[in-house]
Design an enzyme around this catalytic site. Structure first.
Site: not given
Length: 485
Positions: A39, A216
């Site tokens: 990420d 998320e």
């Protein structure tokens, strides 16, 4: 780690195994020089520098001991990898999971030292016992070095397993900092005056959006539509549950008053229908000098991220994109198109009308940007090939069926469920000036229709670089331009 110009594809590094192919590394997309990345985190812009932090395992090419890596750029296309910004504390509060960063212009936190405003990062500590809590880190030198706040965590875990990925913004109208946090398959909102003491205000998502997996990496920001009216956009990534399997990013458009988000639609909307655009968030700090909302995502999918064959390095970022609102069939929607820095960098190679059956030789060792004027009712098919037995990608667009298809079943490496046909419904109505844009860089292909109103991002791992494009089928001649990046 020493500073390294990651002009990806140029860096000379040892090849760890016979299956590795140098052409897999993109040139204009950020990849770490080595080891694992996922990420994007803490993206912040200050004094002409774009900071990109990212989930990073400095000791292995698979997910594990997660730190925050760091890279910087002045143009979003050439990245310099910096030393690790935040190191994990396996025997302390834990690994450094995802989060965001802000420029504290007014020094509301009291962290400022010197003339420069402090940068404050919010992130999740994930302990060995899998307890997740929210913490802070501070930089007083423009993002070059970071210190963890000595009173972490600032939001302890309330007894929830999946409690992570804080993203903070300044909410001008209420005069508060606002945090959006992923909690199970929902998000929670908090507010603070000083970035240190946080109060819960509301939750969102119990009856909205896709719920095929855990939510998320949320993000929240305002955008204005073509009429100048402001809307709030909420990005939420989900794993699994994406439209083509595995992980993906959904979005919501609505109103936000500083405490609660109220959507104005009930349908599920995907930012990108491809398999390989996940956990994307936007840059803070840019809005003071440039009223754009720039986004970048992780170019992989949790179904196979630990297995893709780039074992020297694993993980790449998408091309930076600008987010914008547009109206289609009476509804506001969110588009994501390559940032203008991409347009400014491209150099024309050829411009011509393509007839069905025409083959175009693709320049080797280059990042490519291909543009086709497709009109309002196209029925076309393109084949990208990597030479005899090197692999191929098929791209088909059908206005009649309202679909864009990307087939990578014969693209080369097709293990771990990677070989599949990716289907994207057209998220908008085509028109006479509609344009198909295809970015090919290393092992990535990003497809945009009409400035990203429909988008598909995918990886592929052909055994040789793509060398030819053939217009296999079309209703008529198609105007075509090929650029290098």
């Amino acid at each position: 780690m020493m500073d390294l110009e990651v002009e990806t594809g140029v860096v000379e590094l040892p090849q760890p195994e016979s299956g590795f192919r140098p052409h897999w590394r993109p040139k204009r997309h950020f990849t770490p020089a080595k080891n694992w990345m996922n990420d994007p985190n803490g993206m912040v812009y200050l004094e002409g520098v774009y900071h990109l932090f990212f989930q990073y395992n400095p000791g292995d090419s698979v997910w594990g001991d997660i730190h925050w890596g760091h890279a910087t750029s002045t143009d979003l296309l050439h990245w310099q990898e910096q030393p690790v910004a935040l190191a994990s504390e396996p025997d302390g509060l834990g690994y450094i999971f995802s989060g965001g960063a802000v420029v504290d212009w007014e020094n509301s936190s009291g962290f400022q030292s010197g003339d420069q405003p402090p940068l404050v990062a919010t992130f999740t500590h994930h302990s060995k016992e899998e307890v997740q809590a929210q913490s802070l880190a501070v930089s007083t030198d423009g993002g070059l070095s970071w210190d963890k706040y000595p009173h972490n965590p600032v939001i302890p875990n309330p007894g929830i397993k999946d409690f992570r990925d804080p993203k903070v913004i300044w909410h001008r109208d209420s005069g508060h900092w606002v945090m959006v946090l992923a909690v199970g398959d929902q998000v929670h909102f908090y507010r603070s005056r000083d970035l240190k003491d946080w109060v819960f205000t509301s939750g969102f998502g119990r009856t909205s959006g896709a719920h095929g997996g855990v939510w998320e990496c949320p993000d929240l920001f305002p955008l204005r539509d073509a009429d100048g009216e402001e809307r709030w956009c909420l990005l939420v990534s989900i794993n699994p549950g994406g439209p083509n399997g595995g992980s993906a990013t959904q979005y919501f458009i609505g109103g936000f008053d500083g405490e609660a988000f109220v959507p104005e639609h009930e349908d599920i909307r995907w930012l990108d229908y491809g398999t390989d655009n996940y956990a994307g968030v936007t840059w803070d700090g840019l809005q003071r000098v440039d009223d754009r909302r720039l986004f970048i995502g992780w170019m992989s999918n949790w179904q196979y991220a630990n297995k893709v064959p780039t074992s020297l390095w694993r993980g790449a970022m998408t091309i930076p994109r600008e987010l914008s609102l547009y109206r289609d069939k009476g509804a506001l929607r969110l588009a994501n198109a390559p940032a203008r820095e991409v347009d400014e960098a491209r150099r024309r190679v050829v411009s011509m009308p393509l007839q069905p059956g025409n083959s175009i030789a693709l320049p080797g060792n280059s990042a490519l940007d291909l543009v086709l004027k497709i009109g309002g009712a196209p029925e076309l098919e393109l084949e990208f090939s990597a030479g005899e037995n090197g692999g191929r990608l098929l791209l088909a667009l059908s206005a009649e069926r309202g679909a864009l298809l990307l087939d990578r079943r014969e693209s080369g490496w097709v293990e771990e469920g990677f070989g599949r046909e990716i289907s994207a419904p057209l998220a908008h109505a085509l028109h006479g000036e509609s344009e198909l844009r295809i970015l090919i860089d290393g092992s990535s292909v990003e497809v945009f229709i009409d400035d990203g109103r429909t988008a598909v991002t995918a990886l592929f791992f052909s055994s040789a670089p793509l060398s030819h494009m053939v217009l296999c089928r079309a209703d008529a001649a198609v105007p075509f331009v090929l650029y290098r990046l």
